[in-house]
Design an enzyme around this catalytic site. Sequence first.
Site, PDB file in Angstrom:
ATOM      1  N   GLY A  31      15.457   3.908 -25.637  1.00  0.00           N
ATOM      2  CA  GLY A  31      14.514   3.470 -26.674  1.00  0.00           C
ATOM      3  C   GLY A  31      14.699   1.988 -26.971  1.00  0.00           C
ATOM      4  N   ASP A  35      12.645   8.109 -18.708  1.00  0.00           N
ATOM      5  CA  ASP A  35      12.184   9.070 -19.711  1.00  0.00           C
ATOM      6  C   ASP A  35      13.343  10.000 -20.068  1.00  0.00           C
ATOM      7  OD1 ASP A  35      10.981  10.962 -21.246  1.00  0.00           O
ATOM      8  OD2 ASP A  35       9.336  11.403 -19.850  1.00  0.00           O
ATOM      9  N   ASP A  95      13.651   2.561 -21.509  1.00  0.00           N
ATOM     10  CA  ASP A  95      12.563   3.029 -22.376  1.00  0.00           C
ATOM     11  C   ASP A  95      11.478   3.567 -21.460  1.00  0.00           C
ATOM     12  OD1 ASP A  95      10.477   3.247 -24.462  1.00  0.00           O
ATOM     13  OD2 ASP A  95      11.824   2.005 -25.636  1.00  0.00           O
ATOM     14  N   ILE A  96      10.441   4.189 -22.057  1.00  0.00           N
ATOM     15  CA  ILE A  96       9.312   4.625 -21.227  1.00  0.00           C
ATOM     16  C   ILE A  96       8.254   3.519 -21.134  1.00  0.00           C
ATOM     17  CG2 ILE A  96       9.563   7.133 -21.467  1.00  0.00           C
ATOM     18  CD1 ILE A  96       7.471   6.991 -23.739  1.00  0.00           C
ATOM     19  N   GLY A 115      11.916  -0.333 -28.768  1.00  0.00           N
ATOM     20  CA  GLY A 115      11.509  -0.040 -30.145  1.00  0.00           C
ATOM     21  C   GLY A 115      12.079  -1.025 -31.150  1.00  0.00           C
ATOM     22  N   GLN A 116      11.791  -0.735 -32.421  1.00  0.00           N
ATOM     23  CA  GLN A 116      12.164  -1.648 -33.499  1.00  0.00           C
ATOM     24  C   GLN A 116      13.683  -1.857 -33.563  1.00  0.00           C
ATOM     25  OE1 GLN A 116      11.535  -0.254 -37.479  1.00  0.00           O
ATOM     26  NE2 GLN A 116      11.312  -2.298 -38.343  1.00  0.00           N
ATOM     27  N   LYS A 141      15.006  15.585 -37.830  1.00  0.00           N
ATOM     28  CA  LYS A 141      16.214  14.792 -38.106  1.00  0.00           C
ATOM     29  C   LYS A 141      17.300  15.673 -38.737  1.00  0.00           C
ATOM     30  CE  LYS A 141      15.218  10.710 -36.530  1.00  0.00           C
ATOM     31  NZ  LYS A 141      15.910  10.229 -35.330  1.00  0.00           N
ATOM     32  N   TYR A 161       9.038  15.242 -38.811  1.00  0.00           N
ATOM     33  CA  TYR A 161      10.067  14.247 -38.486  1.00  0.00           C
ATOM     34  C   TYR A 161      11.363  14.565 -39.240  1.00  0.00           C
ATOM     35  CZ  TYR A 161      12.182   9.514 -38.522  1.00  0.00           C
ATOM     36  OH  TYR A 161      13.020   8.437 -38.410  1.00  0.00           O
TER      37      TYR A 161
HETATM   38  C1  AKB Z   1       9.690   6.342 -41.064  1.00  0.00           C
HETATM   39  O1  AKB Z   1       9.087   5.795 -42.000  1.00  0.00           O
HETATM   40  O2  AKB Z   1       9.295   7.347 -40.465  1.00  0.00           O
HETATM   41  C2  AKB Z   1      11.018   5.753 -40.652  1.00  0.00           C
HETATM   42  C3  AKB Z   1      12.165   6.380 -41.348  1.00  0.00           C
HETATM   43  C4  AKB Z   1      12.389   6.151 -42.791  1.00  0.00           C
HETATM   44  O3  AKB Z   1      12.930   7.075 -40.741  1.00  0.00           O
HETATM   45  N1  AKB Z   1      11.016   4.336 -40.867  1.00  0.00           N
END
Ligand code: AKB
Length: 315
Positions: free
Chosen positions: A8, A52, A34-35, A11-12, A146, A142
């Site tokens: 990754g 990947d 990264d992909i 990414g940021q 996590k 998400y």
């Molecule tokens: C998001 O906003 O999805 C992320 C996070 C807080 O994990 N920046």
Amino acid sequence: MENILVIGSSGQIGSELVIALRKLYGGEHVFATDIKSAPADVMEGGPFQILDVLDEKQLIHFVIRNRITQVYHLAAVLSGNAEKIPQQAWDINMRSLLNVLDLAREVKLKKVFWPSSIAVFGPTTPRVNTPQFTVMEPTTVYGISKMAGERWCDYYFKKFGLDTRSIRYPGLISYKTEAGGGTTDYAVEIFYEAVKHKKYECFLQEDTILPMMFMEDAINATIELMELPSEKISIRSSYNVAGISFSPKELALEIKKHIPEFEITYKPDFRQAIADSWPQSIDDSYARANNGWKHRFDLSRMTQVMLTEIGKKLA
Ligand code: AKB
């Protein structure tokens, strides 16, 4: 000798972490993947390959061929995007983590870093000074991924002795690579729009306070955690870390100190409900005691650096 794989790296977080790790370990020892293609300094300052993480065969061949000893697995679908493709996001976020954990166990990697998030918390969690150990009932895909990921990291440590390390990142603010698909992204977009157009339409309400952190602090927190001897790490799920908490209105006022004409308007969308389910501030006393962690950027310093660097970038 360490050989580090960053998954990754476009990414940021990845695009900045790779550069910081290469300063520490030497360009040729940090393998960026990264992909999609990454910023020029990531692709040119050391090895870079399109890879990947969901392709476990390609992943294991890469790790063996390059004698990888540590992995930072950063690839994920963030909160806003994940709500649009829930099952796909769950599959990508979970399968990629399990691929990395299994591989780490199989080839006996020394350490694995995986990022968690404040998204593990939900509306039943205390929102102010959210403790390390508390109610966790996330309401986003998400956040669920996590939270489950944290349990898997802890499980692999306890069951197989795998040295897993993790941080619950707040919203991350950076100028190098724009964030993509998160709920805290407004706090990055606002700077670009302030510099380009002197106005911004915010997708969160003016008084929505969220925990945030400047990227330099996040990179330091990450590397400091990974550099600690294993016995110093008491939490194998994920550490709370805190930086600064502010609302869109407070950030806009800070930007106005530099760009007096700047105007903000508000048009909340589906991400408002996500933000309302997350903490406003984080208690990171475990990270501070365990790792000696301390953030350095406050709202004023971060705003100054963001506006200066984005100004240079867009000039
Ligand atoms: C998001 O906003 O999805 C992320 C996070 C807080 O994990 N920046």
